[in-house]
Design a protein around this motif. Sequence first.
Motif, PDB file in Angstrom:
ATOM      1  N   ARG A 102       0.814  -1.223   0.000  1.00 22.11           N
ATOM      2  CA  ARG A 102       0.000   0.000   0.000  1.00 22.11           C
ATOM      3  C   ARG A 102       0.846   1.270   0.000  1.00 22.11           C
ATOM      4  O   ARG A 102       0.328   2.361   0.144  1.00 22.11           O
ATOM      5  N   SER A 103       2.163   1.125  -0.133  1.00 23.34           N
ATOM      6  CA  SER A 103       3.085   2.277  -0.135  1.00 23.34           C
ATOM      7  C   SER A 103       2.902   3.146   1.107  1.00 23.34           C
ATOM      8  O   SER A 103       2.790   4.369   1.028  1.00 23.34           O
ATOM      9  N   ILE A 104       2.854   2.494   2.254  1.00 25.86           N
ATOM     10  CA  ILE A 104       2.704   3.200   3.521  1.00 25.86           C
ATOM     11  C   ILE A 104       3.997   3.038   4.310  1.00 25.86           C
ATOM     12  O   ILE A 104       4.466   1.924   4.527  1.00 25.86           O
ATOM     13  N   ASP A 105       4.564   4.170   4.714  1.00 23.40           N
ATOM     14  CA  ASP A 105       5.729   4.149   5.583  1.00 23.40           C
ATOM     15  C   ASP A 105       5.248   4.012   7.015  1.00 23.40           C
ATOM     16  O   ASP A 105       4.256   4.632   7.413  1.00 23.40           O
ATOM     17  N   VAL A 106       5.950   3.200   7.785  1.00 25.17           N
ATOM     18  CA  VAL A 106       5.582   2.980   9.182  1.00 25.17           C
ATOM     19  C   VAL A 106       6.724   3.451  10.067  1.00 25.17           C
ATOM     20  O   VAL A 106       7.867   3.047   9.874  1.00 25.17           O
ATOM     21  N   LEU A 107       6.403   4.320  11.009  1.00 30.77           N
ATOM     22  CA  LEU A 107       7.342   4.776  12.023  1.00 30.77           C
ATOM     23  C   LEU A 107       6.812   4.249  13.338  1.00 30.77           C
ATOM     24  O   LEU A 107       5.671   4.545  13.716  1.00 30.77           O
ATOM     25  N   ALA A 108       7.620   3.449  14.024  1.00 27.95           N
ATOM     26  CA  ALA A 108       7.150   2.817  15.246  1.00 27.95           C
ATOM     27  C   ALA A 108       8.215   2.893  16.335  1.00 27.95           C
ATOM     28  O   ALA A 108       9.406   2.900  16.037  1.00 27.95           O
ATOM     29  N   THR A 109       7.743   2.945  17.575  1.00 33.61           N
ATOM     30  CA  THR A 109       8.666   2.872  18.700  1.00 33.61           C
ATOM     31  C   THR A 109       8.495   1.530  19.384  1.00 33.61           C
ATOM     32  O   THR A 109       7.424   0.908  19.321  1.00 33.61           O
ATOM     33  N   THR A 110       9.572   1.082  20.029  1.00 33.14           N
ATOM     34  CA  THR A 110       9.531  -0.166  20.776  1.00 33.14           C
ATOM     35  C   THR A 110      10.645  -0.185  21.810  1.00 33.14           C
ATOM     36  O   THR A 110      11.646   0.516  21.663  1.00 33.14           O
ATOM     37  N   HIS A 111      10.444  -0.978  22.840  1.00 34.95           N
ATOM     38  CA  HIS A 111      11.489  -1.301  23.807  1.00 34.95           C
ATOM     39  C   HIS A 111      11.667  -2.823  23.842  1.00 34.95           C
ATOM     40  O   HIS A 111      12.352  -3.344  24.698  1.00 34.95           O
ATOM     41  N   ASN A 112      11.040  -3.517  22.924  1.00 31.39           N
ATOM     42  CA  ASN A 112      10.961  -4.977  22.958  1.00 31.39           C
ATOM     43  C   ASN A 112      12.168  -5.630  22.288  1.00 31.39           C
ATOM     44  O   ASN A 112      12.330  -5.521  21.072  1.00 31.39           O
ATOM     45  N   PRO A 113      12.999  -6.341  23.061  1.00 30.57           N
ATOM     46  CA  PRO A 113      14.152  -7.024  22.473  1.00 30.57           C
ATOM     47  C   PRO A 113      13.754  -8.055  21.409  1.00 30.57           C
ATOM     48  O   PRO A 113      14.474  -8.238  20.438  1.00 30.57           O
ATOM     49  N   ALA A 114      12.598  -8.698  21.577  1.00 32.70           N
ATOM     50  CA  ALA A 114      12.172  -9.701  20.591  1.00 32.70           C
ATOM     51  C   ALA A 114      11.901  -9.048  19.238  1.00 32.70           C
ATOM     52  O   ALA A 114      12.263  -9.608  18.199  1.00 32.70           O
TER      53      ALA A 114
END
Length: 187
Positions: A102-114
């Motif tokens: 869908r030509s969507i850029d995703v910006l995400a935050t995480t603290h998850n080592p997995a």
Amino acid sequence: MLTRYAGKLPERDIRRVYAETVGKFNSDAMLYCEENWQPADAPHTVDARGMSDGTLRFLAILTALLTRPEKSLLIIEEIDNGLHPSRANMLLEMLQTVGKQRSIDVLATTHNPALLDAMGTEMIAFITVAHRDSKTGHSVLTLLEDMKRLPALLAQGTTGHLSSRGLIERSLQRSLDFEGLSEFGNA
């Protein structure tokens, strides 16, 4: 699409995910999931009130990817909040596949080592570390690939392992402290 990805969750044989209008004025909607626990039994229907927070979050992220305008940006804070660590690979695959389609850029935050481990070394160019400057207290964003000590760090383990042990942040702090000392020495 919801059913296809929900069917990959480790619950038993999810047959269908759908929504229906509810309420006196039919102005609200409820999410439903049909599951088959025993092949000979009729499907069991669960509404959103009976689904886990992780399942609902996963479906909400997928819904956001499917309903955003093409060529847009989707920002999700703590993307894996409530998701079991074993779902990290599936979440990442879904974000990459649907986002690309869908030509969507995703910006995400995480603290998850997995999730960091699921990204592998091929995605290091897309990982940015947020940390604090010890002298000013200002937030600093550093691309992981721009870290001078990254090869030595990666020799110690995966990105998730390094993050959970605080090695990335310590390395960044040492680098900032050293740069400050060298600037002071040149004054």
